[in-house]
Design an enzyme around this catalytic site. Sequence first.
Site, PDB file in Angstrom:
ATOM      1  N   LEU A 138       0.867  -1.175   0.000  1.00 59.63           N
ATOM      2  CA  LEU A 138       0.000   0.000   0.000  1.00 59.63           C
ATOM      3  C   LEU A 138       0.901   1.222   0.000  1.00 59.63           C
ATOM      4  O   LEU A 138       1.986   1.196   0.592  1.00 59.63           O
ATOM      5  CB  LEU A 138      -0.902   0.020   1.242  1.00 59.63           C
ATOM      6  N   ASP A 139       0.470   2.299  -0.657  1.00 58.56           N
ATOM      7  CA  ASP A 139       1.242   3.531  -0.643  1.00 58.56           C
ATOM      8  C   ASP A 139       1.393   4.033   0.793  1.00 58.56           C
ATOM      9  O   ASP A 139       0.579   3.707   1.669  1.00 58.56           O
ATOM     10  CB  ASP A 139       0.558   4.606  -1.489  1.00 58.56           C
ATOM     11  N   LYS A 140       2.386   4.850   1.018  1.00 59.44           N
ATOM     12  CA  LYS A 140       2.694   5.356   2.362  1.00 59.44           C
ATOM     13  C   LYS A 140       1.453   5.893   3.074  1.00 59.44           C
ATOM     14  O   LYS A 140       1.215   5.592   4.248  1.00 59.44           O
ATOM     15  CB  LYS A 140       3.753   6.453   2.262  1.00 59.44           C
ATOM     16  N   ARG A 237      -5.127   5.688  -7.898  1.00 56.70           N
ATOM     17  CA  ARG A 237      -4.902   7.134  -7.973  1.00 56.70           C
ATOM     18  C   ARG A 237      -4.701   7.576  -9.420  1.00 56.70           C
ATOM     19  O   ARG A 237      -5.243   8.604  -9.860  1.00 56.70           O
ATOM     20  CB  ARG A 237      -3.695   7.493  -7.107  1.00 56.70           C
TER      21      ARG A 237
END
Length: 326
Positions: A138-140, A237
Amino acid sequence: MAQHQHLTGTVNESQLGQRLDQTLAEMFPDYSRSRIKAWIFDGRVRVNGRVTAVPKEKMFGGEFVEIQAIIEEEPRWEAQAIPLNIVYEDDDILVINKPRDLVVHPGAGNADGTVLNAFLHYFPPIVDVPRAGIVHRLDKDTTGLMVVAKTVPAQTRLVESLQTREITREYEAVAIGTMTAGGTVEQPIARHSTKRTHMAVHPMGKPAVTHYRIMEHFHAHTRLRLRLETGRTHQIRVHMAHINHPLVGDPLYGGRPRPPKGASEAFNEVLRRFDRQALHATLLRLYHPITSIEMEWHAPLPQDMVALIAALKEDTELFKESMDWL
């Protein structure tokens, strides 16, 4: 420094008709299927004395196989006492609910303080599993559910499940703009040609498919439920920005925040202060890599998204009231 190993074995008759890479993964469970395929492509595998570079070659049973294996030493990351929100754990897997501001894997600019460092501290034997058992990321600043393998066999099967799209991952998000219907974005994604930290839709990119449906309409925003078929970097995104509905707060793909017309100053301040992409991995469903039992987990929205949605609802009601006066 790389290690050289000479692995040998005989294909079992019960493996009749199996692919070579699948057979070797079962014969040598300490190594992932992706690593075994790399050895095959490199010409390091012999079947009955014959070099083969075809992972899908069928086995008949009884073949003698040899692998001249080269094993690159994994980087020795530091174990760190970082809190983990563990949703589920057994002998083979861990499922966590990742908070914002936490990078999954060490990399440029994030040498430590990651989920990987936390796993090494929480379960030290995971050091023997490639990438400390991490099979997806998962992104930060994306919150929510992640599954991690505690053993090599579990990791191998989870990676295969991801590749065959047997793992279901669903997200909740808040997108900018009023969307009229759900749909699917099927656009390939590649590294941006000039912005190296960005991804972009590109005809030469890797296939990427995102399904989305509308959960709730607001005055100038839309709450979405999304399901991934593929798992490209920044996929949701990038896809939402591609259809001109970037996620609220997205620092890379959201563009400059534009207050909606007629919104109150208090609501505009809420939008300005929401400083991450409004994206949360809310559902994870998979077949257990060892028992094959179907399992499912849910993670409620984090407090910052709960507050954002409450503000969106209030803004929508105020907008409707103002329209009634016209």
